[in-house]
Design a protein around this motif. Structure first.
Motif, PDB file in Angstrom:
ATOM      1  N   SER A  39       2.921  10.618   5.339  1.00  0.00           N
ATOM      2  CA  SER A  39       1.567  10.770   5.324  1.00  0.00           C
ATOM      3  C   SER A  39       0.845   9.361   5.329  1.00  0.00           C
ATOM      4  N   PHE A  40      -0.270   9.175   5.840  1.00  0.00           N
ATOM      5  CA  PHE A  40      -1.046   7.906   5.986  1.00  0.00           C
ATOM      6  C   PHE A  40      -2.359   8.115   6.192  1.00  0.00           C
ATOM      7  N   ASN A  41      -3.153   7.202   5.644  1.00  0.00           N
ATOM      8  CA  ASN A  41      -4.694   7.181   5.913  1.00  0.00           C
ATOM      9  C   ASN A  41      -4.939   6.173   7.198  1.00  0.00           C
ATOM     10  N   ARG A  42      -6.411   6.157   7.385  1.00  0.00           N
ATOM     11  CA  ARG A  42      -7.060   5.741   8.366  1.00  0.00           C
ATOM     12  C   ARG A  42      -6.465   4.060   8.362  1.00  0.00           C
ATOM     13  N   GLU A  43      -6.891   3.594   7.266  1.00  0.00           N
ATOM     14  CA  GLU A  43      -6.671   2.137   7.067  1.00  0.00           C
ATOM     15  C   GLU A  43      -5.243   1.780   7.348  1.00  0.00           C
ATOM     16  N   PHE A  44      -4.200   2.521   7.062  1.00  0.00           N
ATOM     17  CA  PHE A  44      -2.963   2.236   7.356  1.00  0.00           C
ATOM     18  C   PHE A  44      -2.514   1.981   8.871  1.00  0.00           C
ATOM     19  N   TYR A  45      -3.017   3.019   9.587  1.00  0.00           N
ATOM     20  CA  TYR A  45      -2.607   3.213  11.073  1.00  0.00           C
ATOM     21  C   TYR A  45      -3.727   3.217  12.102  1.00  0.00           C
ATOM     22  N   CYS A  46      -4.842   3.892  11.721  1.00  0.00           N
ATOM     23  CA  CYS A  46      -5.909   4.349  12.790  1.00  0.00           C
ATOM     24  C   CYS A  46      -6.866   3.016  13.120  1.00  0.00           C
TER      25      CYS A  46
END
Length: 272
Positions: free
Chosen positions: A75-82
């Motif tokens: 799982s990952f959020n927008r801040e991590f990858y997007c």
């Protein structure tokens, strides 16, 4: 057990777990490594079979009906990858998450299982390294995971010969629907945004998808309407207004056509 990385400075979040964990506002990839699990996504039941991977966006509503044996979840959020600069195909608006109006599922053969297992091991190893470049390394490993999954997903296309430009238009259409479905209900609205004719859009979907572009729009509106009926106390008139219908009767007719039940009957069926 859940292993997590987080950065308070930029609010980024990444996690690995051996069970389905329904964090809010995260992109999720669930790999059923052994056995099977029964999941409900947006009101639809799915059976995730052994060595299948399912992909979800923060827009999807997930619940677990039955989870068995061994699975892995990233799982990952927008801040991590997007917010990073990635190729369109493996971005958060890329093929895996917005290339189709359906929930994507890919299957792994024996060779791919071994390759993905090594990648998971590398991710777990990196999650133990709490240093200044840990986040950057996890982003690299996540991108590799997404690239591998994207290549697999492309093999399941109805027409594998469809070119990249056409796929980009379909993906952009799906992204635009997510952005504007409450205000724009016609294929022509999205064709204008893409500088294409409605006929061109329809022909592309005919090559690639079992749904028409109008069905994609209407299904997305219907999905949001069902969510609002399930998770809020809003009336049919209020839901219709929120979704761009100025007339309650028009919304009721639309909902009945798309969902198969009137708003009243649907709400009654969801009362436990």
């Amino acid at each position: 057990m859940q292993h997590t990385y987080s950065n308070k400075k930029d609010s980024s979040f990444f996690s690995f777990s051996h069970e389905v964990i329904n964090e809010n506002q995260t992109y999720k990839m669930i790999w059923q490594r052994r056995g099977c699990s029964k999941l409900n996504v947006d009101g639809i039941d799915y059976t995730l079979k052994e060595n299948q991977i399912l992909f979800l966006t923060p827009l999807n509503r997930l619940s677990v009906i039955d989870s068995q044996d061994i699975l892995n979840q990233l799982s990952f959020n927008r801040e991590f990858y997007c917010i990073q600069q990635h190729d369109q195909e493996v971005s958060c608006h890329g093929y895996l998450f917005f290339g189709s109006s359906d929930v994507p599922i890919v299957s792994l053969d024996k060779k791919e299982q071994e390759s993905f297992a090594l990648l998971i091991d590398a991710i777990l190893e990196e999650l133990e390294n709490a240093d200044l470049i840990q986040g950057e390394m996890l982003q690299v490993l996540l991108k590799r995971f997404l690239i591998k999954c994207t290549r697999l997903a492309r093999k399941t296309l109805t027409n594998p010969e469809i070119n990249q430009d056409k796929l980009d238009i379909i993906r952009q259409f799906n992204v635009l629907v997510e952005m504007h479905f409450k205000q724009k209900h016609k294929v022509a609205d999205y064709a204008d945004l893409l500088n294409k004719s409605p006929k061109t859009i329809s022909n592309l979907f005919g090559e690639y998808n079992d749904k028409t572009p109008l069905q994609v729009i209407q299904d997305r509106i219907g999905l949001e309407a069902k969510r609002l009926f399930i998770y809020t106390d809003k009336t049919a008139k209020e839901v219709g207004y929120e979704l761009g219908f100025n007339d309650a009767a028009q919304f009721s007719r639309f909902f009945s056509k798309v969902v198969g039940k009137s708003p009243t009957d649907f709400k009654k069926s969801k009362i436990l």
